[in-house]
Design a protein around this motif. Sequence first.
Motif, PDB file in Angstrom:
ATOM      1  N   ASN A  99       0.834  -1.215   0.000  1.00 62.11           N
ATOM      2  CA  ASN A  99       0.000   0.000   0.000  1.00 62.11           C
ATOM      3  C   ASN A  99       0.865   1.259   0.000  1.00 62.11           C
ATOM      4  O   ASN A  99       0.546   2.236  -0.668  1.00 62.11           O
ATOM      5  N   GLN A 100       1.942   1.243   0.775  1.00 65.43           N
ATOM      6  CA  GLN A 100       2.839   2.391   0.810  1.00 65.43           C
ATOM      7  C   GLN A 100       3.532   2.589  -0.540  1.00 65.43           C
ATOM      8  O   GLN A 100       3.724   3.718  -0.972  1.00 65.43           O
ATOM      9  N   ILE A 101       3.891   1.500  -1.187  1.00 63.56           N
ATOM     10  CA  ILE A 101       4.514   1.596  -2.505  1.00 63.56           C
ATOM     11  C   ILE A 101       3.545   2.253  -3.482  1.00 63.56           C
ATOM     12  O   ILE A 101       3.928   3.123  -4.269  1.00 63.56           O
ATOM     13  N   MET A 102       2.275   1.847  -3.421  1.00 62.02           N
ATOM     14  CA  MET A 102       1.264   2.428  -4.317  1.00 62.02           C
ATOM     15  C   MET A 102       1.119   3.927  -4.069  1.00 62.02           C
ATOM     16  O   MET A 102       0.959   4.704  -5.003  1.00 62.02           O
ATOM     17  N   ILE A 103       1.171   4.333  -2.814  1.00 63.67           N
ATOM     18  CA  ILE A 103       1.074   5.764  -2.494  1.00 63.67           C
ATOM     19  C   ILE A 103       2.320   6.494  -2.972  1.00 63.67           C
ATOM     20  O   ILE A 103       2.235   7.587  -3.542  1.00 63.67           O
ATOM     21  N   LEU A 104       3.486   5.906  -2.752  1.00 62.58           N
ATOM     22  CA  LEU A 104       4.722   6.547  -3.196  1.00 62.58           C
ATOM     23  C   LEU A 104       4.775   6.717  -4.707  1.00 62.58           C
ATOM     24  O   LEU A 104       5.422   7.627  -5.201  1.00 62.58           O
ATOM     25  N   ARG A 105       4.108   5.848  -5.456  1.00 64.15           N
ATOM     26  CA  ARG A 105       4.046   6.007  -6.917  1.00 64.15           C
ATOM     27  C   ARG A 105       3.381   7.329  -7.297  1.00 64.15           C
ATOM     28  O   ARG A 105       3.624   7.861  -8.359  1.00 64.15           O
ATOM     29  N   MET A 106       2.519   7.850  -6.413  1.00 63.68           N
ATOM     30  CA  MET A 106       1.831   9.106  -6.703  1.00 63.68           C
ATOM     31  C   MET A 106       2.647  10.328  -6.325  1.00 63.68           C
ATOM     32  O   MET A 106       2.253  11.447  -6.626  1.00 63.68           O
ATOM     33  N   VAL A 107       3.775  10.137  -5.670  1.00 60.37           N
ATOM     34  CA  VAL A 107       4.631  11.254  -5.284  1.00 60.37           C
ATOM     35  C   VAL A 107       5.587  11.520  -6.451  1.00 60.37           C
ATOM     36  O   VAL A 107       6.369  10.635  -6.827  1.00 60.37           O
ATOM     37  N   PRO A 108       5.531  12.717  -7.034  1.00 63.41           N
ATOM     38  CA  PRO A 108       6.312  12.982  -8.246  1.00 63.41           C
ATOM     39  C   PRO A 108       7.817  12.789  -8.103  1.00 63.41           C
ATOM     40  O   PRO A 108       8.483  12.439  -9.055  1.00 63.41           O
ATOM     41  N   PHE A 109       8.373  13.003  -6.912  1.00 71.21           N
ATOM     42  CA  PHE A 109       9.826  12.916  -6.773  1.00 71.21           C
ATOM     43  C   PHE A 109      10.298  11.565  -6.232  1.00 71.21           C
ATOM     44  O   PHE A 109      11.484  11.377  -5.985  1.00 71.21           O
ATOM     45  N   ALA A 110       9.409  10.593  -6.076  1.00 76.03           N
ATOM     46  CA  ALA A 110       9.817   9.248  -5.645  1.00 76.03           C
ATOM     47  C   ALA A 110      10.519   8.549  -6.801  1.00 76.03           C
ATOM     48  O   ALA A 110      10.087   8.644  -7.944  1.00 76.03           O
ATOM     49  N   PHE A 165      -0.320  15.572   3.492  1.00 73.68           N
ATOM     50  CA  PHE A 165      -1.416  14.621   3.331  1.00 73.68           C
ATOM     51  C   PHE A 165      -0.896  13.260   2.864  1.00 73.68           C
ATOM     52  O   PHE A 165      -1.237  12.223   3.440  1.00 73.68           O
ATOM     53  N   LEU A 166      -0.052  13.246   1.840  1.00 74.61           N
ATOM     54  CA  LEU A 166       0.514  11.985   1.351  1.00 74.61           C
ATOM     55  C   LEU A 166       1.402  11.326   2.406  1.00 74.61           C
ATOM     56  O   LEU A 166       1.425  10.104   2.522  1.00 74.61           O
ATOM     57  N   SER A 167       2.124  12.135   3.189  1.00 67.70           N
ATOM     58  CA  SER A 167       2.982  11.579   4.249  1.00 67.70           C
ATOM     59  C   SER A 167       2.146  10.912   5.338  1.00 67.70           C
ATOM     60  O   SER A 167       2.497   9.843   5.833  1.00 67.70           O
ATOM     61  N   VAL A 168       1.030  11.551   5.712  1.00 66.24           N
ATOM     62  CA  VAL A 168       0.151  10.972   6.732  1.00 66.24           C
ATOM     63  C   VAL A 168      -0.401   9.634   6.243  1.00 66.24           C
ATOM     64  O   VAL A 168      -0.409   8.639   6.975  1.00 66.24           O
ATOM     65  N   ILE A 169      -0.832   9.597   4.994  1.00 68.94           N
ATOM     66  CA  ILE A 169      -1.343   8.341   4.440  1.00 68.94           C
ATOM     67  C   ILE A 169      -0.233   7.298   4.390  1.00 68.94           C
ATOM     68  O   ILE A 169      -0.429   6.142   4.754  1.00 68.94           O
ATOM     69  N   PHE A 170       0.960   7.713   3.954  1.00 58.63           N
ATOM     70  CA  PHE A 170       2.093   6.798   3.850  1.00 58.63           C
ATOM     71  C   PHE A 170       2.415   6.164   5.197  1.00 58.63           C
ATOM     72  O   PHE A 170       2.535   4.953   5.320  1.00 58.63           O
TER      73      PHE A 170
END
Length: 194
Positions: A99-110, A165-170
């Motif tokens: 799940n964290q990998i899927m969220i990190l895919r949405m972070v432009p600088f990952a 927001f993305l960090s909290v979800i991550f």
Amino acid sequence: MIENLSEAIPVYIEQSGILAPILFVLLHLIRPLLFLPVIFVCMVGGYLFGVVYGSIFSIIGLTLMCIIFYFVAQKFPNLLSRFAKMNDNMLKKGPITMNQIMILRMVPFAHFHLLSLYVMQQTKSFKDYVKYSFLGIILPSIIFTSFGQMIIDLPLFYSVVLLVFLSVIFFGFRRKNSEKQTNIQWKKFFKASS
């Protein structure tokens, strides 16, 4: 040089007519060699083909890129040692979940290939790797294609809010080391309950 290339690529693809989708998918494949970010290429797809077709072509291109990475990683294990150093720095607080990998895919600088390495480590077969890579690419492709420009052009305040927001979800999906986890295969679960 990169700025000139960034301006020339969309124009060249746009003028290529019926070959444009093929060239766009190839752009995804050579993107790492040109040091272009994923978000840029997806935004080009949105500009050239619209949200629907741009997303479809980006999903195809990124999935093919994941497959190529898998085979390159298998063929050249020394390449993985470079990613292993980044991997060690990222995983100091424990492993990351799918799940964290899927969220990190949405972070432009990952880092795209580092996330592919995580998917490789968490899957047991090539088929599972392709499945999870594909599923992890769908949402970012759509978001980057349709809202990529908005994410880049956001004022600093909104960019910080989005990052928080993305960090909290991550971190909300982080696996706790003290929890015991039981994995049940899909087929076994339904076989036992029927």
